[in-house]
Scaffold this motif. Structure first.
Motif, PDB file in Angstrom:
ATOM      1  N   ALA A  42       0.831  -1.209   0.000  1.00 53.05           N
ATOM      2  CA  ALA A  42       0.000   0.000   0.000  1.00 53.05           C
ATOM      3  C   ALA A  42       0.861   1.253   0.000  1.00 53.05           C
ATOM      4  O   ALA A  42       0.551   2.246  -0.673  1.00 53.05           O
ATOM      5  CB  ALA A  42      -0.932  -0.004   1.212  1.00 53.05           C
ATOM      6  N   LEU A  43       1.960   1.211   0.720  1.00 49.24           N
ATOM      7  CA  LEU A  43       2.875   2.343   0.749  1.00 49.24           C
ATOM      8  C   LEU A  43       3.537   2.524  -0.612  1.00 49.24           C
ATOM      9  O   LEU A  43       3.671   3.650  -1.116  1.00 49.24           O
ATOM     10  CB  LEU A  43       3.926   2.134   1.833  1.00 49.24           C
ATOM     11  N   GLY A  44       3.963   1.427  -1.224  1.00 45.16           N
ATOM     12  CA  GLY A  44       4.565   1.510  -2.549  1.00 45.16           C
ATOM     13  C   GLY A  44       3.605   2.082  -3.571  1.00 45.16           C
ATOM     14  O   GLY A  44       3.967   2.934  -4.389  1.00 45.16           O
ATOM     15  N   ALA A  45       2.352   1.631  -3.534  1.00 46.15           N
ATOM     16  CA  ALA A  45       1.346   2.129  -4.471  1.00 46.15           C
ATOM     17  C   ALA A  45       1.076   3.611  -4.248  1.00 46.15           C
ATOM     18  O   ALA A  45       0.890   4.381  -5.197  1.00 46.15           O
ATOM     19  CB  ALA A  45       0.059   1.332  -4.320  1.00 46.15           C
ATOM     20  N   LEU A  46       1.070   4.018  -2.982  1.00 42.88           N
ATOM     21  CA  LEU A  46       0.867   5.426  -2.661  1.00 42.88           C
ATOM     22  C   LEU A  46       1.998   6.268  -3.224  1.00 42.88           C
ATOM     23  O   LEU A  46       1.770   7.330  -3.826  1.00 42.88           O
ATOM     24  CB  LEU A  46       0.787   5.601  -1.145  1.00 42.88           C
ATOM     25  N   GLY A  47       3.237   5.817  -3.039  1.00 42.61           N
ATOM     26  CA  GLY A  47       4.375   6.550  -3.573  1.00 42.61           C
ATOM     27  C   GLY A  47       4.324   6.664  -5.082  1.00 42.61           C
ATOM     28  O   GLY A  47       4.552   7.748  -5.648  1.00 42.61           O
ATOM     29  N   ASP A  48       4.045   5.548  -5.755  1.00 43.20           N
ATOM     30  CA  ASP A  48       3.918   5.572  -7.214  1.00 43.20           C
ATOM     31  C   ASP A  48       2.906   6.629  -7.654  1.00 43.20           C
ATOM     32  O   ASP A  48       3.169   7.424  -8.570  1.00 43.20           O
ATOM     33  CB  ASP A  48       3.454   4.202  -7.729  1.00 43.20           C
ATOM     34  N   ALA A  49       1.743   6.621  -7.020  1.00 43.04           N
ATOM     35  CA  ALA A  49       0.656   7.517  -7.420  1.00 43.04           C
ATOM     36  C   ALA A  49       1.003   8.983  -7.146  1.00 43.04           C
ATOM     37  O   ALA A  49       0.767   9.863  -7.991  1.00 43.04           O
ATOM     38  CB  ALA A  49      -0.630   7.132  -6.687  1.00 43.04           C
ATOM     39  N   ARG A  50       1.574   9.260  -5.971  1.00 47.57           N
ATOM     40  CA  ARG A  50       1.892  10.644  -5.618  1.00 47.57           C
ATOM     41  C   ARG A  50       2.957  11.217  -6.553  1.00 47.57           C
ATOM     42  O   ARG A  50       2.854  12.363  -7.015  1.00 47.57           O
ATOM     43  CB  ARG A  50       2.384  10.702  -4.171  1.00 47.57           C
ATOM     44  N   ALA A  51       3.999  10.436  -6.814  1.00 47.80           N
ATOM     45  CA  ALA A  51       5.069  10.923  -7.684  1.00 47.80           C
ATOM     46  C   ALA A  51       4.578  11.112  -9.113  1.00 47.80           C
ATOM     47  O   ALA A  51       4.911  12.102  -9.772  1.00 47.80           O
ATOM     48  CB  ALA A  51       6.254   9.968  -7.645  1.00 47.80           C
ATOM     49  N   GLN A  52       3.781  10.169  -9.608  1.00 47.29           N
ATOM     50  CA  GLN A  52       3.237  10.287 -10.960  1.00 47.29           C
ATOM     51  C   GLN A  52       2.365  11.532 -11.085  1.00 47.29           C
ATOM     52  O   GLN A  52       2.486  12.302 -12.056  1.00 47.29           O
ATOM     53  CB  GLN A  52       2.421   9.046 -11.316  1.00 47.29           C
ATOM     54  N   ASP A  92      11.428   4.294  -8.995  1.00 43.27           N
ATOM     55  CA  ASP A  92      12.195   3.117  -9.389  1.00 43.27           C
ATOM     56  C   ASP A  92      12.688   2.426  -8.114  1.00 43.27           C
ATOM     57  O   ASP A  92      13.561   2.953  -7.425  1.00 43.27           O
ATOM     58  CB  ASP A  92      13.379   3.548 -10.261  1.00 43.27           C
ATOM     59  N   GLY A  93      12.112   1.285  -7.815  1.00 42.33           N
ATOM     60  CA  GLY A  93      12.461   0.589  -6.583  1.00 42.33           C
ATOM     61  C   GLY A  93      11.360   0.686  -5.553  1.00 42.33           C
ATOM     62  O   GLY A  93      11.601   1.051  -4.401  1.00 42.33           O
ATOM     63  N   THR A  94      10.144   0.371  -5.978  1.00 39.87           N
ATOM     64  CA  THR A  94       8.990   0.473  -5.078  1.00 39.87           C
ATOM     65  C   THR A  94       9.180  -0.385  -3.833  1.00 39.87           C
ATOM     66  O   THR A  94       8.798   0.012  -2.725  1.00 39.87           O
ATOM     67  CB  THR A  94       7.712   0.045  -5.818  1.00 39.87           C
ATOM     68  N   ARG A  95       9.792  -1.548  -4.006  1.00 39.38           N
ATOM     69  CA  ARG A  95       9.996  -2.434  -2.858  1.00 39.38           C
ATOM     70  C   ARG A  95      10.915  -1.780  -1.824  1.00 39.38           C
ATOM     71  O   ARG A  95      10.617  -1.779  -0.624  1.00 39.38           O
ATOM     72  CB  ARG A  95      10.581  -3.761  -3.333  1.00 39.38           C
ATOM     73  N   GLU A  96      12.023  -1.229  -2.284  1.00 35.60           N
ATOM     74  CA  GLU A  96      12.960  -0.586  -1.362  1.00 35.60           C
ATOM     75  C   GLU A  96      12.303   0.620  -0.676  1.00 35.60           C
ATOM     76  O   GLU A  96      12.491   0.849   0.526  1.00 35.60           O
ATOM     77  CB  GLU A  96      14.223  -0.156  -2.110  1.00 35.60           C
ATOM     78  N   TYR A  97      11.561   1.379  -1.448  1.00 34.05           N
ATOM     79  CA  TYR A  97      10.860   2.535  -0.893  1.00 34.05           C
ATOM     80  C   TYR A  97       9.894   2.107   0.212  1.00 34.05           C
ATOM     81  O   TYR A  97       9.864   2.707   1.289  1.00 34.05           O
ATOM     82  CB  TYR A  97      10.093   3.229  -2.023  1.00 34.05           C
ATOM     83  N   SER A  98       9.131   1.063  -0.055  1.00 33.82           N
ATOM     84  CA  SER A  98       8.125   0.630   0.915  1.00 33.82           C
ATOM     85  C   SER A  98       8.756  -0.003   2.155  1.00 33.82           C
ATOM     86  O   SER A  98       8.129  -0.054   3.215  1.00 33.82           O
ATOM     87  CB  SER A  98       7.143  -0.357   0.269  1.00 33.82           C
ATOM     88  N   GLU A  99      10.008  -0.456   2.023  1.00 30.98           N
ATOM     89  CA  GLU A  99      10.706  -1.048   3.173  1.00 30.98           C
ATOM     90  C   GLU A  99      11.469  -0.011   3.993  1.00 30.98           C
ATOM     91  O   GLU A  99      12.131  -0.356   4.977  1.00 30.98           O
ATOM     92  CB  GLU A  99      11.686  -2.125   2.682  1.00 30.98           C
TER      93      GLU A  99
END
Length: 261
Positions: A42-52, A92-99
């Motif tokens: 959920a955090l990764g998806a949030l980051g993707d959406a906000r940055a886009q 780039d690196g949604t997994r690392e971002y969410s961790e």
């Protein structure tokens, strides 16, 4: 007509500005999400959406009329006839971002007249932006043992073959942009990927790597080309120039990869 060097420099600085601003958005979004108990996918998806959302808004205001190819937006055929295309990976690196790690990036590249003319890679966790206008080549001093940046979670099978064939030290790290940046920064000497990527995964890092005088190609040695109808671009090699020939020769000798297209 291709951009002049001055124009390419201006686009590189613009790309760097967008990448840096997107990094701030992502860091703030992560802090807010943590405070609200949001984590994982959920955090990764949030980051993707906000940055886009942020990058799309900036480009609409600052580069009106230019086409955009982004991982997080619907692709359209209109970009194929566009004079200029921004190739974006908002996170780039949604997994690392969410961790909660720092080894993730923001990619912003500019394509024009058949070529990448500018690019920037932000690594917000280090407050760092690398761009094609201001980058300098890594140190000419060769290490005692060549180092290859590899995925910390899912390195492709080709890595083991190259490690053994060329006696490479492997350096695990996060996203593709971070791995290419490690070669640009002299923290590693090569990054080889053969596990599947798209144009937005490599366009910005490759633009910066080329500006730094590094070798960039497909794993069969052919050029990396961008803004194609199908953005799937599954493999690449980024390395110090003196390492290109032995790397490509070793790749060609790998049983499962010599005929890779």
């Amino acid at each position: 007509m291709s951009s002049t060097p001055d124009t390419a420099q201006a686009f590189a600085k613009h790309a760097a500005s967008i990448a840096r601003r997107a990094g701030v958005v992502l860091l703030e979004a992560r802090e807010d999400a943590k405070a609200q108990g949001v984590s994982g996918r959920a955090l990764g998806a949030l980051g993707d959406a906000r940055a886009q959302e942020a990058i799309a808004s900036w480009l609409a205001d600052e580069a009106p009329g230019d086409a955009v190819l982004s991982e997080e937006a619907k692709d359209t055929a209109a970009r194929l006839d566009a004079e200029r295309v921004w190739i974006i990976d908002p996170l780039d690196g949604t997994r690392e971002y969410s961790e909660g790690r720092d080894d993730w990036a923001v990619h912003v590249a500019v394509w024009e007249a058949g070529e990448l003319i500018a690019g920037a890679v932000a690594i917000p966790g280090e407050d760092l932006v690398l761009d094609s206008a201001s980058i300098t080549p890594p140190s000419a001093a060769a290490p005692e043992q060549w180092r290859m940046a590899v995925s910390r979670s899912r390195p492709p099978a080709l890595v083991e073959h190259l490690r053994d064939s060329l006696d490479l030290a492997v350096v695990p790290m996060g996203s593709a942009g971070v791995k290419v940046s490690s070669v640009i920064r002299g923290q590693a000497d090569a990054y080889v990927h053969a596990g599947g990527q798209y144009e937005w995964d490599s366009a910005a890092p490759v633009a910066v790597a080329r500006a730094a005088g590094l070798h960039t190609s497909r794993i069969d040695g052919t050029p990396l080309t961008y803004n194609r109808r199908d953005p799937y671009l599954p493999d690449l090699v980024v390395c110090r120039p003196e390492l290109a020939s032995p790397l490509l020769a070793a790749i060609a000798q790998a049983p499962s990869f010599g005929d890779h297209q």
